[in-house]
Design an enzyme around this catalytic site. Structure first.
Site, short mmCIF file in Angstrom:
data_model
loop_
_atom_site.label_atom_id
_atom_site.label_comp_id
_atom_site.label_asym_id
_atom_site.label_seq_id
_atom_site.Cartn_x
_atom_site.Cartn_y
_atom_site.Cartn_z
N GLU A 198 0.83 -1.21 0.00
CA GLU A 198 0.00 0.00 0.00
C GLU A 198 0.86 1.25 0.00
OE1 GLU A 198 -2.85 -0.16 3.20
OE2 GLU A 198 -4.18 -1.52 2.10
N GLU B 209 -6.72 -7.07 -1.42
CA GLU B 209 -7.12 -6.92 -0.02
C GLU B 209 -8.44 -6.16 0.04
OE1 GLU B 209 -4.02 -5.54 2.69
OE2 GLU B 209 -5.52 -4.39 3.82
#
Length: 401
Positions: free
Chosen positions: A229, A321
């Protein structure tokens, strides 16, 4: 010791076993271990097990032991031998059916060029929840949940890889092998989070992915997620990082798909006021790659959903995710918004992985607290939180491989 071990059925890739219960001198049996030779191939709390990820037309011999609460182990049972069925029509596991994946246009395609969608689970940080990723839980994920893919989250910071690179690399090797034995695909997740600039870990990533790709290049089931991320940096910075790491992987594994994180916690830039156009207008200079998108349904509504939809028409997307709760994986589940995302991903063949396969205190952890420490049970809905029951049900409705 367990008595009367017997086969209960076979497929081309699995063997079912059952046995009569053993009684400890204290009256309590904690679990049973299934052995093939000296190797433990399953640990279960009940009196049956399914051994998956086997080759077609192969013969296997198993024994079973019982353990009490103090981990005292009984003698092995009498052996039971069974043979898997002959292969045909692609095989029983996701990897047997689909083989080496590749990116075709904006889609994920199997060895026959068929567009497919993978569905599965992500581990939590392995430095904290290694005990949730066992032969028993992975067997349940493959055979009871019927998952196609497991994301193994190697955190770089937060007590992870940087504290002991050798140990965490060896752990990744071990878990890749265990997931592969179940016939599932595996995403090797380089879980950089804080700091958000992936270049902070560039040297570490080179070292890690060189060894991982070298060791597992011959496997058809490996996908490489090179930056979990990214945040606080421009898309051009992330793109530059990807264009340095992808050749490192390609030098060892020319066929493996690489998953590239997008800006603002893999939101295609939305969480920092941008949009997918920065990626669609300036894609990474590499082939056989996909871009990642993360969402948490209670926090990320229609704007995020529409961004994913538009992006998927232009570039290959993979949701590595997501959760049915808020952005922290906590509090109430928003199953209505979650289903909107799942419907979109089904319609556009966007593969997805849910967070998280652990028993932590968050509502997004699928297992009730204490399940992993107790070694299960892993199957059925009894050990699951509300989110776990919901997501298991949706993983079990598999794509038409």
């Amino acid at each position: 010791m367990p008595s009367s071990p017997r086969g209960t059925g076979t497929t081309s890739s699995s063997i079912g076993l059952a046995w009569n219960a053993s009684t400890d001198n204290s009256g309590t049996v904690k679990d049973y271990r299934v052995y093939e030779g000296s190797a433990v191939v399953a640990t279960v709390t009940g009196t049956n097990a399914t051994i998956s990820g086997l080759a077609a037309s192969t013969t296997h011999t198993y024994t079973v032991t019982a353990r009490d609460a103090a981990n005292n182990e009984s003698a092995k049972s009498a052996p039971v031998t069974a043979t898997t069925q002959a292969g045909g029509g692609g095989g029983g596991t996701p990897v047997a059916a689909n083989g080496q994946l590749r990116v075709c246009g904006t889609k994920l395609c199997n060895k026959n060029g068929k567009q497919i969608q993978l569905r599965g689970m992500s581990t939590h940080g392995l430095q904290w929840y290694r005990q949730c990723v066992t032969s028993g839980s992975l067997t349940a994920l493959a055979t009871d949940w019927k998952a196609d893919v497991v994301r193994l989250s190697t955190y770089v910071q937060e007590g992870g890889y940087e504290t002991n690179p050798r140990m965490f690399t060896d752990l990744a090797h071990t878990l890749i092998e265990q997931v592969s034995a179940q016939g599932m695909y595996v995403i090797v997740d380089w879980h950089m989070l804080t700091p958000g600039d992936p270049n902070y870990n560039l040297a570490r990533a080179r070292t890690f992915f060189t060894e991982i790709a070298q060791r597992h290049a011959a496997r058809p089931n490996i996908l490489y997620e090179i930056a979990n991320e990214p945040s606080g940096v421009s898309w051009s910075t992330i793109k530059g990082y990807a264009e340095q790491i992808i050749p490192v992987i390609r030098a060892q594994d020319p066929d493996g798909i690489v998953l590239v994180g997008t800006r603002a916690w893999s939101s295609l830039g939305v969480s920092e006021g941008a949009s997918e156009t920065e990626v669609t207008g300036n894609p990474v200079n590499a082939s056989n790659i996909m871009y990642t998108f993360h969402f948490y349904a209670a926090s990320h509504g229609t704007e995020y959903l529409n961004t994913l939809s538009r992006a998927a028409d232009r570039i290959p997307m993979f949701v590595t995710e997501f959760g049915t709760q808020n952005y922290a994986g906590e509090e109430a589940n928003d199953f209505t918004m979650s289903q909107r995302y799942l419907d979109l991903m089904a319609s556009k063949k966007i593969s997805w992985v849910n967070w998280n396969f652990s028993d932590d205190n968050r509502s997004g952890a699928v297992f009730k607290t204490g399940t992993c420490a107790a070694g299960g049970p892993w199957t059925g809905t009894a050990p699951l939180k509300e989110a776990g029951v919901w997501i298991r049900d949706r993983i079990r409705t598999a794509d038409d491989f």
